[in-house]
Scaffold this active site. Structure first.
Site, mmCIF file in Angstrom:
data_model
loop_
_atom_site.group_PDB
_atom_site.id
_atom_site.type_symbol
_atom_site.label_atom_id
_atom_site.label_comp_id
_atom_site.label_asym_id
_atom_site.label_seq_id
_atom_site.Cartn_x
_atom_site.Cartn_y
_atom_site.Cartn_z
ATOM 1 N N ARG A 23 0.863 -1.181 0.000
ATOM 2 C CA ARG A 23 0.000 0.000 0.000
ATOM 3 C C ARG A 23 0.895 1.225 0.000
ATOM 4 O O ARG A 23 1.497 1.583 1.015
ATOM 5 C CB ARG A 23 -0.923 -0.014 1.228
ATOM 6 C CG ARG A 23 -1.948 -1.141 1.226
ATOM 7 C CD ARG A 23 -2.926 -1.012 0.083
ATOM 8 N NE ARG A 23 -4.034 -1.960 0.201
ATOM 9 C CZ ARG A 23 -5.036 -2.042 -0.664
ATOM 10 N NH1 ARG A 23 -5.076 -1.242 -1.721
ATOM 11 N NH2 ARG A 23 -6.000 -2.925 -0.494
ATOM 12 N N ALA B 35 -10.800 -7.923 -0.570
ATOM 13 C CA ALA B 35 -11.629 -6.718 -0.526
ATOM 14 C C ALA B 35 -11.592 -6.045 -1.882
ATOM 15 O O ALA B 35 -10.716 -6.325 -2.709
ATOM 16 C CB ALA B 35 -11.133 -5.752 0.560
ATOM 17 N N GLU C 209 -15.065 -10.404 -5.455
ATOM 18 C CA GLU C 209 -13.726 -10.155 -4.924
ATOM 19 C C GLU C 209 -13.123 -11.409 -4.302
ATOM 20 O O GLU C 209 -11.911 -11.639 -4.414
ATOM 21 C CB GLU C 209 -13.776 -9.028 -3.888
ATOM 22 C CG GLU C 209 -14.143 -7.669 -4.459
ATOM 23 C CD GLU C 209 -13.136 -7.168 -5.478
ATOM 24 O OE1 GLU C 209 -11.947 -7.518 -5.373
ATOM 25 O OE2 GLU C 209 -13.541 -6.416 -6.388
ATOM 26 N N GLU D 291 -9.569 -12.537 -5.919
ATOM 27 C CA GLU D 291 -8.329 -12.366 -5.164
ATOM 28 C C GLU D 291 -7.773 -13.664 -4.601
ATOM 29 O O GLU D 291 -6.551 -13.814 -4.494
ATOM 30 C CB GLU D 291 -8.545 -11.342 -4.045
ATOM 31 C CG GLU D 291 -8.830 -9.947 -4.575
ATOM 32 C CD GLU D 291 -8.562 -8.852 -3.563
ATOM 33 O OE1 GLU D 291 -8.303 -9.164 -2.381
ATOM 34 O OE2 GLU D 291 -8.608 -7.668 -3.956
ATOM 35 N N GLU E 221 -1.798 -5.669 -7.041
ATOM 36 C CA GLU E 221 -2.438 -6.981 -6.990
ATOM 37 C C GLU E 221 -1.588 -8.058 -7.667
ATOM 38 O O GLU E 221 -1.648 -9.224 -7.284
ATOM 39 C CB GLU E 221 -3.819 -6.925 -7.643
ATOM 40 C CG GLU E 221 -4.855 -6.168 -6.813
ATOM 41 C CD GLU E 221 -6.243 -6.295 -7.388
ATOM 42 O OE1 GLU E 221 -6.367 -6.691 -8.571
ATOM 43 O OE2 GLU E 221 -7.200 -5.987 -6.667
#
Length: 235
Positions: free
Chosen positions: A87, A99, A116, A120, A168
């Site tokens: 992040r 998320a 999601e 993910e 990601e």
């Protein structure tokens, strides 16, 4: 006071709210003017001049955000599936639950959460309940988040057209026990707000009644409806 008390009381000079009064209330002070300072890929940076109840004015800068969903996906051994993702704003690689953003104001949040989870971590869930609804940082951003508890997990294909990009593309998938996650949150070692709120809610709900009192996955999300009514969500 008991949980069934209908009205607040004054005890030792302090106002003590009754259980029925513990609810945030939609409210909008009059906006005298609004300026869009910047348009981003996800959020809009805006400034409002607002009339205060005493007749004065104040200026507030904030981000309009589409909202998001997060998932505490719990297997039969009470392990939670997680991702570790960089992040950039906080310069950390955070441990997070699956998320993602809500794409538009009318998007069904449960459908978004199911998407999601598949995108993910390649999972589906046979049971969905709502753990907690929150505003992530209400002093500066209009983002509302709904965190789900997903159980009865099974492998699922990634949705057609999904390609991991940016941060990601560097994520990995890991698992941890709910108890270890509770210890890590309370020990100050994990910081993602969706994870922190979801794990604490899951631990509390498990202790309280084994998740029996959680709201169903399709429960109304009144706070998000209020954001939409206030024009703070994308069309």
């Amino acid at each position: 006071m008991t949980a069934g008390t209908e009205a607040s009381a004054t005890v030792d000079g302090h106002v003590v709210l009754a259980a029925a009064e513990l609810a945030d209330v939609p409210l909008a002070w009059p906006v005298l003017s609004n300026r869009v300072l910047a348009e981003g890929h996800v959020a809009t940076f805006a400034e409002d001049d607002v009339r205060t109840p005493d007749g004065g004015t104040m200026s507030r800068e904030y981000l309009r955000h589409p909202g998001a969903v997060g998932i505490i996906a719990l297997d039969a051994d009470e392990r939670v599936v997680l991702v570790r993702q960089y992040r950039h704003p906080v310069r950390h690689r955070l441990t997070e639950p699956p998320a993602g953003l809500l794409d538009h104001a009318g998007e069904d949040p449960l459908a978004a959460a199911q998407r999601e989870l598949a995108e993910e971590v390649g999972l589906s869930a046979g049971r969905w309940d709502v753990l907690v609804d929150l505003f992530s940082t209400p002093g500066i951003i209009s983002e509302g988040i709904r965190v789900y508890l997903a159980r009865d997990l099974a492998p699922a294909d990634r949705p057609d057209g999904f390609t991991a990009e940016g941060e990601e593309a560097e994520m990995d998938t890991v698992w941890a026990s709910l108890d270890d996650l509770l210890d890590a949150v309370l020990g100050g070692r994990l910081h993602n707000p969706t994870l922190v709120s979801g794990v604490l809610a899951a631990g509390t709900a498990r202790l309280r009644d084994g998740f029996a009192s959680l709201r169903p996955g399709d429960a109304p999300w009144s706070a998000r409806d209020a954001l939409a009514d206030a024009g703070l969500l994308p069309g």
